[in-house]
Enzyme design. Structure first.
Site, PDB file in Angstrom:
ATOM      1  N   HIS A 106     -32.062 108.312  28.038  1.00  0.00           N
ATOM      2  CA  HIS A 106     -31.656 109.626  27.222  1.00  0.00           C
ATOM      3  C   HIS A 106     -32.146 109.854  26.004  1.00  0.00           C
ATOM      4  CE1 HIS A 106     -28.545 110.089  30.568  1.00  0.00           C
ATOM      5  NE2 HIS A 106     -29.868 109.994  31.114  1.00  0.00           N
ATOM      6  N   CYS A 114     -41.333 116.754  17.962  1.00  0.00           N
ATOM      7  CA  CYS A 114     -41.630 118.016  17.636  1.00  0.00           C
ATOM      8  C   CYS A 114     -41.866 118.868  18.949  1.00  0.00           C
ATOM      9  CB  CYS A 114     -43.081 117.926  16.954  1.00  0.00           C
ATOM     10  SG  CYS A 114     -43.426 119.680  16.601  1.00  0.00           S
ATOM     11  N   CYS A 117     -45.794 119.852  19.033  1.00  0.00           N
ATOM     12  CA  CYS A 117     -47.139 118.946  19.233  1.00  0.00           C
ATOM     13  C   CYS A 117     -46.679 117.906  20.073  1.00  0.00           C
ATOM     14  CB  CYS A 117     -47.710 118.952  18.209  1.00  0.00           C
ATOM     15  SG  CYS A 117     -46.827 117.655  17.071  1.00  0.00           S
ATOM     16  N   CYS A 133     -42.636 119.932  11.282  1.00  0.00           N
ATOM     17  CA  CYS A 133     -43.052 118.893  11.908  1.00  0.00           C
ATOM     18  C   CYS A 133     -43.981 117.997  10.738  1.00  0.00           C
ATOM     19  CB  CYS A 133     -43.888 119.157  13.164  1.00  0.00           C
ATOM     20  SG  CYS A 133     -44.720 117.692  13.697  1.00  0.00           S
ATOM     21  N   THR A 173     -20.072 103.388  32.300  1.00  0.00           N
ATOM     22  CA  THR A 173     -20.629 104.795  32.564  1.00  0.00           C
ATOM     23  C   THR A 173     -19.810 105.378  33.596  1.00  0.00           C
ATOM     24  OG1 THR A 173     -22.443 105.973  33.337  1.00  0.00           O
ATOM     25  CG2 THR A 173     -22.416 103.710  34.012  1.00  0.00           C
ATOM     26  N   SER A 174     -19.444 106.625  33.667  1.00  0.00           N
ATOM     27  CA  SER A 174     -18.741 107.168  34.717  1.00  0.00           C
ATOM     28  C   SER A 174     -19.422 107.432  35.863  1.00  0.00           C
ATOM     29  CB  SER A 174     -18.008 108.334  33.796  1.00  0.00           C
ATOM     30  OG  SER A 174     -19.243 109.356  33.733  1.00  0.00           O
ATOM     31  N   ASN A 198     -16.246  98.304  34.056  1.00  0.00           N
ATOM     32  CA  ASN A 198     -15.789  99.616  33.371  1.00  0.00           C
ATOM     33  C   ASN A 198     -14.326  99.450  33.233  1.00  0.00           C
ATOM     34  OD1 ASN A 198     -17.120 102.067  32.712  1.00  0.00           O
ATOM     35  ND2 ASN A 198     -15.515 103.086  34.163  1.00  0.00           N
ATOM     36  N   ALA A 216     -14.532  96.569  27.655  1.00  0.00           N
ATOM     37  CA  ALA A 216     -16.065  96.185  27.576  1.00  0.00           C
ATOM     38  C   ALA A 216     -16.057  94.919  26.832  1.00  0.00           C
ATOM     39  CB  ALA A 216     -17.107  97.099  27.037  1.00  0.00           C
TER      40      ALA A 216
HETATM   41  C1  BV8 Z   1     -32.941 115.371  35.373  1.00  0.00           C
HETATM   42  C2  BV8 Z   1     -28.127 113.572  25.983  1.00  0.00           C
HETATM   43  C3  BV8 Z   1     -34.725 115.631  36.785  1.00  0.00           C
HETATM   44  C4  BV8 Z   1     -28.254 112.616  24.597  1.00  0.00           C
HETATM   45  C5  BV8 Z   1     -27.483 113.279  28.080  1.00  0.00           C
HETATM   46  C6  BV8 Z   1     -26.122 118.758  40.635  1.00  0.00           C
HETATM   47  C7  BV8 Z   1     -26.031 117.656  41.154  1.00  0.00           C
HETATM   48  C8  BV8 Z   1     -26.557 116.396  40.827  1.00  0.00           C
HETATM   49  C9  BV8 Z   1     -27.233 116.325  39.586  1.00  0.00           C
HETATM   50  C10 BV8 Z   1     -27.608 117.586  38.966  1.00  0.00           C
HETATM   51  C11 BV8 Z   1     -26.868 118.703  39.606  1.00  0.00           C
HETATM   52  N1  BV8 Z   1     -27.195 120.008  38.342  1.00  0.00           N
HETATM   53  C12 BV8 Z   1     -28.132 119.236  37.703  1.00  0.00           C
HETATM   54  C13 BV8 Z   1     -28.339 117.826  37.928  1.00  0.00           C
HETATM   55  C14 BV8 Z   1     -29.073 117.177  37.148  1.00  0.00           C
HETATM   56  C15 BV8 Z   1     -28.295 116.424  35.739  1.00  0.00           C
HETATM   57  C16 BV8 Z   1     -26.952 115.912  36.167  1.00  0.00           C
HETATM   58  O1  BV8 Z   1     -26.807 114.789  36.304  1.00  0.00           O
HETATM   59  N2  BV8 Z   1     -25.821 116.501  35.719  1.00  0.00           N
HETATM   60  C17 BV8 Z   1     -24.558 116.193  36.050  1.00  0.00           C
HETATM   61  C18 BV8 Z   1     -23.652 116.590  35.074  1.00  0.00           C
HETATM   62  C19 BV8 Z   1     -24.218 116.661  37.488  1.00  0.00           C
HETATM   63  N3  BV8 Z   1     -29.259 115.557  35.212  1.00  0.00           N
HETATM   64  C20 BV8 Z   1     -30.123 115.882  34.442  1.00  0.00           C
HETATM   65  O2  BV8 Z   1     -30.409 116.975  34.105  1.00  0.00           O
HETATM   66  C21 BV8 Z   1     -31.052 114.807  33.904  1.00  0.00           C
HETATM   67  N4  BV8 Z   1     -32.508 115.092  34.012  1.00  0.00           N
HETATM   68  O3  BV8 Z   1     -32.195 115.280  36.534  1.00  0.00           O
HETATM   69  O4  BV8 Z   1     -34.099 115.762  35.500  1.00  0.00           O
HETATM   70  C22 BV8 Z   1     -35.499 114.657  37.206  1.00  0.00           C
HETATM   71  C23 BV8 Z   1     -34.908 113.474  37.535  1.00  0.00           C
HETATM   72  C24 BV8 Z   1     -35.628 112.353  37.711  1.00  0.00           C
HETATM   73  C25 BV8 Z   1     -37.026 112.590  38.130  1.00  0.00           C
HETATM   74  C26 BV8 Z   1     -37.842 113.764  37.703  1.00  0.00           C
HETATM   75  C27 BV8 Z   1     -37.052 114.918  37.354  1.00  0.00           C
HETATM   76  C28 BV8 Z   1     -30.955 114.448  32.442  1.00  0.00           C
HETATM   77  C29 BV8 Z   1     -29.762 114.079  32.113  1.00  0.00           C
HETATM   78  C30 BV8 Z   1     -29.650 113.474  30.826  1.00  0.00           C
HETATM   79  C31 BV8 Z   1     -28.472 114.524  29.969  1.00  0.00           C
HETATM   80  N5  BV8 Z   1     -28.357 114.023  28.723  1.00  0.00           N
HETATM   81  N6  BV8 Z   1     -27.150 113.153  26.749  1.00  0.00           N
HETATM   82  C32 BV8 Z   1     -26.962 112.546  24.091  1.00  0.00           C
HETATM   83  O5  BV8 Z   1     -26.430 113.412  23.813  1.00  0.00           O
HETATM   84  O6  BV8 Z   1     -26.086 111.646  24.004  1.00  0.00           O
HETATM   85  S1  BV8 Z   1     -26.085 112.895  29.336  1.00  0.00           S
HETATM   86  C33 BV8 Z   1     -24.736 112.135  28.599  1.00  0.00           C
HETATM   87  O7  BV8 Z   1     -24.046 111.454  29.609  1.00  0.00           O
HETATM   88  C34 BV8 Z   1     -25.404 111.020  27.700  1.00  0.00           C
HETATM   89  O8  BV8 Z   1     -26.513 110.485  27.946  1.00  0.00           O
HETATM   90  C35 BV8 Z   1     -24.206 109.811  28.509  1.00  0.00           C
HETATM   91  O9  BV8 Z   1     -24.987 108.684  28.426  1.00  0.00           O
HETATM   92  C36 BV8 Z   1     -24.285 110.342  30.111  1.00  0.00           C
HETATM   93  C37 BV8 Z   1     -23.553 109.679  30.865  1.00  0.00           C
HETATM   94  O10 BV8 Z   1     -22.171 109.659  30.338  1.00  0.00           O
HETATM   95  P1  BV8 Z   1     -21.590 108.062  30.335  1.00  0.00           P
HETATM   96  O11 BV8 Z   1     -22.255 107.415  29.407  1.00  0.00           O
HETATM   97  O12 BV8 Z   1     -21.198 107.715  31.573  1.00  0.00           O
HETATM   98  O13 BV8 Z   1     -20.333 108.446  29.479  1.00  0.00           O
HETATM   99  P2  BV8 Z   1     -18.908 109.089  30.015  1.00  0.00           P
HETATM  100  O14 BV8 Z   1     -18.033 109.341  28.886  1.00  0.00           O
HETATM  101  O15 BV8 Z   1     -19.162 110.165  31.116  1.00  0.00           O
HETATM  102  O16 BV8 Z   1     -18.231 107.825  30.701  1.00  0.00           O
HETATM  103  C38 BV8 Z   1     -17.778 106.693  29.937  1.00  0.00           C
HETATM  104  C39 BV8 Z   1     -17.352 105.531  30.861  1.00  0.00           C
HETATM  105  O17 BV8 Z   1     -16.705 104.378  30.124  1.00  0.00           O
HETATM  106  C40 BV8 Z   1     -15.944 106.136  31.754  1.00  0.00           C
HETATM  107  O18 BV8 Z   1     -16.106 105.796  32.847  1.00  0.00           O
HETATM  108  C41 BV8 Z   1     -14.901 105.406  30.895  1.00  0.00           C
HETATM  109  O19 BV8 Z   1     -13.944 104.909  31.748  1.00  0.00           O
HETATM  110  C42 BV8 Z   1     -15.458 104.089  30.226  1.00  0.00           C
HETATM  111  N7  BV8 Z   1     -15.021 103.471  29.039  1.00  0.00           N
HETATM  112  C43 BV8 Z   1     -14.356 104.076  28.306  1.00  0.00           C
HETATM  113  N8  BV8 Z   1     -13.926 103.241  27.324  1.00  0.00           N
HETATM  114  C44 BV8 Z   1     -14.072 102.016  27.639  1.00  0.00           C
HETATM  115  C45 BV8 Z   1     -14.785 102.048  29.033  1.00  0.00           C
HETATM  116  N9  BV8 Z   1     -15.456 101.213  29.687  1.00  0.00           N
HETATM  117  C46 BV8 Z   1     -15.123  99.903  29.149  1.00  0.00           C
HETATM  118  N10 BV8 Z   1     -14.708  99.591  27.797  1.00  0.00           N
HETATM  119  C47 BV8 Z   1     -14.161 100.855  27.202  1.00  0.00           C
HETATM  120  N11 BV8 Z   1     -13.738 100.511  25.898  1.00  0.00           N
END
Ligand code: BV8
Length: 231
Positions: A106, A114, A117, A133, A173-174, A198, A216
């Site tokens: 990600h 940019c 370009c 840029c 990851t969730s 997790n 973790a």
């Molecule tokens: C794509 C940007 C096409 C950078 C991020 C409908 C259904 C299914 C899919 C979709 C849909 N509509 C749209 C989609 C696709 C969409 C998607 O998945 N949407 C979801 C919301 C439904 N995905 C996309 O658009 C992706 N692109 O699909 O392109 C394609 C694909 C393949 C091939 C060709 C074309 C792009 C997704 C990227 C989005 N960008 N971030 C930034 O700002 O950081 S997403 C964002 O969420 C971050 O990247 C983050 O990493 C990611 C996932 O979140 P997690 O890392 O899991 O974090 P979260 O808080 O959710 O969970 C934390 C976990 O840790 C929890 O479980 C918690 O219990 C646990 N935890 C907490 N503390 C601890 C712990 N565990 C252990 N120890 C602790 N102390």
């Protein structure tokens, strides 16, 4: 366990002080996803998006890798086979802990892109909409991160890795963002043993043969210790 593939999410960096996305008071609670993590949101209000990433870049710069990051670096150094980390995180804590075989699917806070370009460079601490840029001088600079609707980086490396993995682990990851959320299912279907480390159950827990629960910094070092003692 020759080839180990590990997917990490925001949970592995939580104890380093970096916010997760979907926990109480997480990053998405403070900002609407569509406003700060989509190209449309950036086109609507580039200043808001730069402010969001500037704040996270400053946070990430002063954060320290924790025991979980260090345990994965130790695993890479001491495991006889390949260890490949696919991270959804945009911080550099894996690298700062010593991991080298890391793919940021990600993107990364420390890199700039940019939009005109395609030039990439090391991001300054603070990015502004009016920045030009360094290559083409167009004012189209953005954080080099993958927003919703954009194609994640390294897909050509990820699919083969999932097919060849003997062991696939998801850490902190969730399981709500695709395509990463489907990697456990894919790896298992291709013959890998799958384990989820997790704090709590995730949306993808059913794809995993083993589920280790806890913080973790506690469960990852123990898991690595167990792997290395069996290697
Ligand atoms: C794509 C940007 C096409 C950078 C991020 C409908 C259904 C299914 C899919 C979709 C849909 N509509 C749209 C989609 C696709 C969409 C998607 O998945 N949407 C979801 C919301 C439904 N995905 C996309 O658009 C992706 N692109 O699909 O392109 C394609 C694909 C393949 C091939 C060709 C074309 C792009 C997704 C990227 C989005 N960008 N971030 C930034 O700002 O950081 S997403 C964002 O969420 C971050 O990247 C983050 O990493 C990611 C996932 O979140 P997690 O890392 O899991 O974090 P979260 O808080 O959710 O969970 C934390 C976990 O840790 C929890 O479980 C918690 O219990 C646990 N935890 C907490 N503390 C601890 C712990 N565990 C252990 N120890 C602790 N102390």
């Amino acid at each position: 366990m020759k080839k180990i593939v590990i997917l990490t999410g925001a949970g592995i960096s939580a104890e380093s002080g970096l916010g997760t996305f979907r926990d109480e008071g997480g990053l998405w609670a403070q900002h609407a996803i569509e406003d700060v993590a989509t190209p449309e949101g950036f086109a609507r209000d580039a200043q808001l998006v730069h402010d969001f990433y500037n704040a996270r870049r400053a946070n990430a710069a002063q954060a320290q890798p924790n025991a979980a990051h260090h345990a994965l670096a130790r695993l890479e150094a001491e495991h006889p086979g390949e260890v490949f980390i696919i991270t959804q995180n945009v911080d550099a804590l894996h690298e700062r802990a010593g991991s080298r075989n890391v793919l940021h699917m990600h993107g990364q806070l420390d890199r700039a892109l940019c939009g005109a370009c395609g030039h990439r460079w090391d991001a300054p601490a603070v990015m502004r909409p009016e920045d030009a840029c360094p290559a083409c001088r167009v004012r189209a600079t953005r954080p080099d991160v993958v927003w919703f609707g954009e194609i994640p980086y390294g897909m050509e490396r990820i699919d083969p890795a999932l097919s060849e993995a003997d062991l696939f682990a998801a850490i902190g990851t969730s399981g709500q963002v695709f395509p990463a959320a489907a990697y456990g299912q894919h790896a298992r279907r291709m013959g890998a043993h799958t384990v989820e480390l997790n704090l709590e159950d995730s949306a993808a827990s059913r794809d995993f043969d083993d589920c280790l629960r806890g913080k973790a910094t506690e469960i990852v070092p123990l898991w690595v210790e167990g792997l290395l003692s069996r290697a």
